[in-house]
Design an enzyme around this catalytic site. Sequence first.
Site, short mmCIF file in Angstrom:
data_model
loop_
_atom_site.label_atom_id
_atom_site.label_comp_id
_atom_site.label_asym_id
_atom_site.label_seq_id
_atom_site.Cartn_x
_atom_site.Cartn_y
_atom_site.Cartn_z
CD GLN A 170 -2.81 -0.99 2.34
OE1 GLN A 170 -2.62 -1.71 3.23
NE2 GLN A 170 -4.02 -0.22 2.16
NE ARG A 177 -0.14 -4.71 11.67
CZ ARG A 177 -1.24 -4.78 11.19
NH1 ARG A 177 -2.04 -3.98 11.13
NH2 ARG A 177 -1.34 -6.05 10.28
CG HIS A 207 -0.97 -6.20 5.31
ND1 HIS A 207 -1.26 -5.35 6.64
CD2 HIS A 207 -1.94 -5.94 4.36
CE1 HIS A 207 -2.33 -4.86 6.49
NE2 HIS A 207 -2.68 -5.01 5.29
CD GLU A 231 -7.98 -6.79 7.70
OE1 GLU A 231 -8.32 -7.03 6.61
OE2 GLU A 231 -8.56 -6.03 8.36
CG ASN A 271 -6.67 -4.99 11.47
OD1 ASN A 271 -5.80 -4.63 12.49
ND2 ASN A 271 -6.08 -5.38 10.48
CE1 TYR A 328 -9.92 0.70 9.31
CE2 TYR A 328 -9.83 -1.68 9.57
CZ TYR A 328 -9.29 -0.39 9.20
OH TYR A 328 -7.74 -0.34 8.96
CD GLU A 333 -4.98 -2.45 9.63
OE1 GLU A 333 -6.34 -2.28 8.86
OE2 GLU A 333 -4.32 -3.50 9.11
#
Length: 461
Positions: free
Chosen positions: A17, A73, A117, A162, A285, A287, A356
């Site tokens: 990313q 991280r 990742h 994830e 993580n 959200y 996250e």
Amino acid sequence: MKCSDDFVFGTATASYQIEGAANEDGRCPSIWDTFSHTGHTVNGDTGDVATDSYHRYKEDIALLKDLGVDSYRFSIAMPRIMPTDGGPVNEKGVDFYSRVVDELLEAGIKPCATVYHWDLPQYLGDKGGWQNRDTAWRVADYACVMGERLGDRVDTWITVNEPWCVSYLSYGGTEQAPGLGGGPAAFETVHHVNLAHGLIAQALRGEVKDDAKIAVTLNLQVNRGDADAVHRTDLIANRVFLDPMLRGYYPNELFAVTKGICDWDFVKDGDLDLIHQPIDMLGLNYYSTGLVTMSGRPQFPQSTEASVFPGCSDIDWLPTEGPHTEMGWNIDPNGLYDLLVRLHDDYPEYPLFITENGMACPDRLVEEADPETGASVKAVHDADRVDYLTRHFDAARRAMEAGVPLTGYYVWSLLDNFEWAFGYTKRFGITYVDYETQERTPKDSFKWYRRLIASRELPVL
Ligand code: BGC
Ligand code: BGC
């Protein structure tokens, strides 16, 4: 509430990313290079350049130092370390991460490294990717190399980021690389990713310093709605990872509810012992939440079509109540509280940390006069993100006060970056990135977070 000195404030990123430099220093293509170059992302965006952090890592670490975080991280790209199938370790790739780690340590920041990742080398993708059991061993071999080279300096290791996305979203559905859309075929990849977690943890344990912590990062679903639908989705999306990793078994009920679409014969003798390795913490993580209901359709026969929720074809997902973020995800800080409390109840021996949390906003860069000096400065007034983070830190505080052993909190993300299938259209950073110039501008949320870290006081709403 004042946090103890050992509570870890951080921010997170991931290699594909942010790094760019896709063809430099011997890196091989990953499944995300292939996926993004073949029309699966918004605007055809790719990670070829991203935020150019491969070249600008010193500038990024200077930002981290200014922010005052305890830890950063980041993830390591296997395509830089093992660029050929069965060939030697690429020392240039190792050197890059070694420099990142040294630069962090010099800035007084603890490195937290994610081993996997999502950027699987394409040569492993060509052999079936996560459908191939051997992938777990190959990724663990690379983890062993990283443990050997960085294990004396990295504070915290995360095996896999994830697993739900790596398996269901990528092999059950078509959202993420390689986007195979095999529905129930994803269960086999779930098992192989679980194996990879265990094998990576085992490989690292043999190499890293004694006080290093080893963890996994799960994106557990917090669904609300009909109890039956919540229970089933919990089994398929959450316990399928939690129970083998933390308890050493797959729940029997999982076999019953997937009858007819999966026989689980890919689970071999001894696998559960491999998956169930001692780990030091569980990373989350978080959200958003979902809303589920039983549709009234019969459960059997089950659909074998593309789905990120195989085994749930009798369940419907309902629209959630707003407000929603730019991703369309609802804002539900109580979901974080509920998740933390539930995990502590069900798996009390594991300290938890948030690896996250953050939100995408339609951020706008403005030029204005600095209130103190009058000089023209750039700014991003992301009040919604400040509000989102305040409410989630408050939820974390409430969970800690209710007895949850929460050891740290990493905000996603340090920088705006390549948001997978959404390309550069979604901005999650607390630092704005102008993709034309690569100029970084700290947003208001960055300044808010800097004050929070300096005070070590969690918000009370
Ligand atoms: C696994 C294989 C793997 C091998 C690695 C075996 O136990 O079943 O898939 O490639 O170990 O040595
Ligand atoms: C992933 C990140 C991603 C973020 C926002 C998580 O699913 O680990 O890589 O950018 O959420 O979608």
